[in-house]
Design a protein around this motif. Structure first.
Motif, PDB file in Angstrom:
ATOM      1  N   TYR A 128      78.494  50.134  67.380  1.00  0.00           N
ATOM      2  CA  TYR A 128      78.048  51.283  66.603  1.00  0.00           C
ATOM      3  C   TYR A 128      77.022  52.055  67.429  1.00  0.00           C
ATOM      4  CZ  TYR A 128      79.954  48.482  62.764  1.00  0.00           C
ATOM      5  OH  TYR A 128      80.764  47.731  61.955  1.00  0.00           O
ATOM      6  N   CYS A 129      77.231  53.344  67.575  1.00  0.00           N
ATOM      7  CA  CYS A 129      76.301  54.179  68.317  1.00  0.00           C
ATOM      8  C   CYS A 129      74.896  54.031  67.759  1.00  0.00           C
ATOM      9  CB  CYS A 129      76.753  55.639  68.229  1.00  0.00           C
ATOM     10  SG  CYS A 129      75.697  56.778  69.113  1.00  0.00           S
ATOM     11  N   LYS A 130      73.905  53.914  68.646  1.00  0.00           N
ATOM     12  CA  LYS A 130      72.534  53.684  68.184  1.00  0.00           C
ATOM     13  C   LYS A 130      71.973  54.875  67.413  1.00  0.00           C
ATOM     14  CE  LYS A 130      70.350  55.045  72.567  1.00  0.00           C
ATOM     15  NZ  LYS A 130      69.576  54.574  73.742  1.00  0.00           N
ATOM     16  N   SER A 131      72.624  56.046  67.526  1.00  0.00           N
ATOM     17  CA  SER A 131      72.183  57.230  66.789  1.00  0.00           C
ATOM     18  C   SER A 131      72.861  57.358  65.433  1.00  0.00           C
ATOM     19  CB  SER A 131      72.466  58.492  67.624  1.00  0.00           C
ATOM     20  OG  SER A 131      71.776  58.462  68.844  1.00  0.00           O
ATOM     21  N   THR A 132      73.468  56.289  64.951  1.00  0.00           N
ATOM     22  CA  THR A 132      74.159  56.315  63.657  1.00  0.00           C
ATOM     23  C   THR A 132      73.220  56.770  62.546  1.00  0.00           C
ATOM     24  OG1 THR A 132      75.625  54.516  64.322  1.00  0.00           O
ATOM     25  CG2 THR A 132      75.422  54.928  61.965  1.00  0.00           C
ATOM     26  N   SER A 133      73.641  57.761  61.783  1.00  0.00           N
ATOM     27  CA  SER A 133      72.831  58.259  60.666  1.00  0.00           C
ATOM     28  C   SER A 133      73.012  57.367  59.446  1.00  0.00           C
ATOM     29  CB  SER A 133      73.250  59.688  60.306  1.00  0.00           C
ATOM     30  OG  SER A 133      74.567  59.699  59.775  1.00  0.00           O
ATOM     31  N   ALA A 134      72.070  57.448  58.510  1.00  0.00           N
ATOM     32  CA  ALA A 134      72.171  56.687  57.264  1.00  0.00           C
ATOM     33  C   ALA A 134      73.409  57.119  56.484  1.00  0.00           C
ATOM     34  CB  ALA A 134      70.910  56.887  56.424  1.00  0.00           C
ATOM     35  N   LYS A 135      73.705  58.408  56.521  1.00  0.00           N
ATOM     36  CA  LYS A 135      74.888  58.919  55.819  1.00  0.00           C
ATOM     37  C   LYS A 135      76.157  58.292  56.376  1.00  0.00           C
ATOM     38  CE  LYS A 135      77.606  63.143  55.153  1.00  0.00           C
ATOM     39  NZ  LYS A 135      77.748  64.565  55.540  1.00  0.00           N
ATOM     40  N   LEU A 136      76.287  58.277  57.711  1.00  0.00           N
ATOM     41  CA  LEU A 136      77.476  57.700  58.333  1.00  0.00           C
ATOM     42  C   LEU A 136      77.545  56.201  58.066  1.00  0.00           C
ATOM     43  CD1 LEU A 136      79.978  57.843  60.074  1.00  0.00           C
ATOM     44  CD2 LEU A 136      78.521  57.767  62.111  1.00  0.00           C
ATOM     45  N   ALA A 137      76.423  55.515  58.120  1.00  0.00           N
ATOM     46  CA  ALA A 137      76.408  54.074  57.833  1.00  0.00           C
ATOM     47  C   ALA A 137      76.951  53.807  56.440  1.00  0.00           C
ATOM     48  CB  ALA A 137      74.985  53.534  57.960  1.00  0.00           C
ATOM     49  N   GLY A 138      76.539  54.626  55.481  1.00  0.00           N
ATOM     50  CA  GLY A 138      77.032  54.467  54.111  1.00  0.00           C
ATOM     51  C   GLY A 138      78.520  54.742  54.014  1.00  0.00           C
ATOM     52  N   MET A 139      78.988  55.758  54.736  1.00  0.00           N
ATOM     53  CA  MET A 139      80.420  56.094  54.711  1.00  0.00           C
ATOM     54  C   MET A 139      81.259  54.959  55.289  1.00  0.00           C
ATOM     55  SD  MET A 139      80.139  60.091  55.920  1.00  0.00           S
ATOM     56  CE  MET A 139      81.899  60.330  56.126  1.00  0.00           C
ATOM     57  N   ILE A 140      80.793  54.379  56.388  1.00  0.00           N
ATOM     58  CA  ILE A 140      81.536  53.271  57.004  1.00  0.00           C
ATOM     59  C   ILE A 140      81.511  52.044  56.100  1.00  0.00           C
ATOM     60  CG2 ILE A 140      81.603  51.680  58.967  1.00  0.00           C
ATOM     61  CD1 ILE A 140      80.515  53.971  60.699  1.00  0.00           C
ATOM     62  N   ALA A 141      80.361  51.795  55.474  1.00  0.00           N
ATOM     63  CA  ALA A 141      80.236  50.624  54.597  1.00  0.00           C
ATOM     64  C   ALA A 141      81.213  50.694  53.426  1.00  0.00           C
ATOM     65  CB  ALA A 141      78.805  50.515  54.075  1.00  0.00           C
ATOM     66  N   LYS A 142      81.488  51.906  52.955  1.00  0.00           N
ATOM     67  CA  LYS A 142      82.395  52.071  51.815  1.00  0.00           C
ATOM     68  C   LYS A 142      83.856  52.244  52.234  1.00  0.00           C
ATOM     69  CE  LYS A 142      79.758  55.384  50.100  1.00  0.00           C
ATOM     70  NZ  LYS A 142      79.176  56.446  49.251  1.00  0.00           N
ATOM     71  N   SER A 143      84.111  52.274  53.534  1.00  0.00           N
ATOM     72  CA  SER A 143      85.464  52.493  54.029  1.00  0.00           C
ATOM     73  C   SER A 143      86.249  51.181  54.083  1.00  0.00           C
ATOM     74  CB  SER A 143      85.412  53.110  55.421  1.00  0.00           C
ATOM     75  OG  SER A 143      85.017  52.156  56.387  1.00  0.00           O
ATOM     76  N   LYS A 144      87.506  51.297  54.477  1.00  0.00           N
ATOM     77  CA  LYS A 144      88.369  50.119  54.608  1.00  0.00           C
ATOM     78  C   LYS A 144      88.033  49.315  55.858  1.00  0.00           C
ATOM     79  CE  LYS A 144      92.236  52.597  52.482  1.00  0.00           C
ATOM     80  NZ  LYS A 144      93.601  53.160  52.723  1.00  0.00           N
ATOM     81  N   PHE A 145      87.276  49.914  56.759  1.00  0.00           N
ATOM     82  CA  PHE A 145      86.955  49.256  58.023  1.00  0.00           C
ATOM     83  C   PHE A 145      86.008  48.081  57.777  1.00  0.00           C
ATOM     84  CE2 PHE A 145      84.065  48.957  61.760  1.00  0.00           C
ATOM     85  CZ  PHE A 145      85.005  48.584  62.706  1.00  0.00           C
ATOM     86  N   ASN A 146      86.450  46.881  58.133  1.00  0.00           N
ATOM     87  CA  ASN A 146      85.600  45.704  57.968  1.00  0.00           C
ATOM     88  C   ASN A 146      85.932  44.664  59.040  1.00  0.00           C
ATOM     89  OD1 ASN A 146      83.912  43.682  57.190  1.00  0.00           O
ATOM     90  ND2 ASN A 146      84.765  43.392  55.156  1.00  0.00           N
TER      91      ASN A 146
END
Length: 222
Positions: A128-146
């Protein structure tokens, strides 16, 4: 550990591609075996060269990075893809991960982060890019990606869980130590063990792991 990582890079911006190629050509453990300017060319190049790692822009002509990644992973599940993106492409980053990418980088990432990302995905770790925003982190957490669902359950001590939450809140080792009455060096030791347990490389990886495994809630970091 010494590696000889075979790499293919795809981007339709020639200046960016040339600059990246020049930097990578100076790395002893990475061999750039090909460059592509669009998604179709990328798929053909990967089939011909069989690289270990692919770095690809998301937005490209003829076939975008999402479609190319999906096809590459279907054809060869062992290929490890890193998405290259701009700040405003958060939706597409999520789609890239769901398509099978092992990580992503913003195009303004520095040399060391690019090398860390290549090495991480080569070792079959998500980056994960170290510049990951809180918004993007939330989007990934709710996605199918696991990427964690097939791993053994990892347990964390109460102290580790406390430090994980503070890391996710962007506290430094010094600030964490002051808050929970530990030395900075002790906190750094805890942080190293946490990263090793999670098999991640940076704070963004800790945040994503914690969100995906319910160690923190999305609202806690927004």
């Amino acid at each position: 550990m010494k590696y000889d990582i075979r790499l293919v890079v795809a981007d339709d911006h020639e200046i960016f591609l040339d600059g990246l190629a020049l930097m990578l050509s100076r790395q002893e453990h990475i061999t750039l075996v090909g460059q592509a300017a669009d998604g179709r060319e990328l798929v053909e190049l990967v089939n011909a060269e069989n690289p270990d790692v692919v770095m690809t822009d998301i937005k490209m002509p003829k076939m975008d990075g999402i479609a190319a990644t999906r096809l590459l992973v279907q054809q060869n599940p062992e290929v490890r893809v890193i998405a290259l993106s701009m700040f405003d492409e958060e939706d597409q980053i999520v789609e890239m991960l769901e398509a099978g990418a092992k990580g992503y980088l913003l195009k303004n990432a520095d040399k060391q982060e690019i090398l860390d990302a290549i090495t991480s995905v080569y070792e079959d770790r998500v980056y994960y890019c170290k510049s990951t925003s809180a918004k993007l982190a939330g989007m990934i957490a709710k996605s199918k990606f696991n990427p964690y669902k097939q791993r053994e359950t990892i347990t964390f001590t109460d102290r580790e869980q406390e430090i994980i939450k503070l890391i996710c809140l962007q506290y430094t080792a010094q600030q964490i130590g002051e808050r929970i009455f530990l030395s900075k060096r002790t906190v750094e030791g805890y942080r190293t063990r946490i990263l090793e347990k999670m098999n991640v490389r940076n704070t963004a990886g800790v945040v994503m792991y914690a969100l995906k495994n319910n160690l923190i809630k999305e609202e806690d970091i927004l």
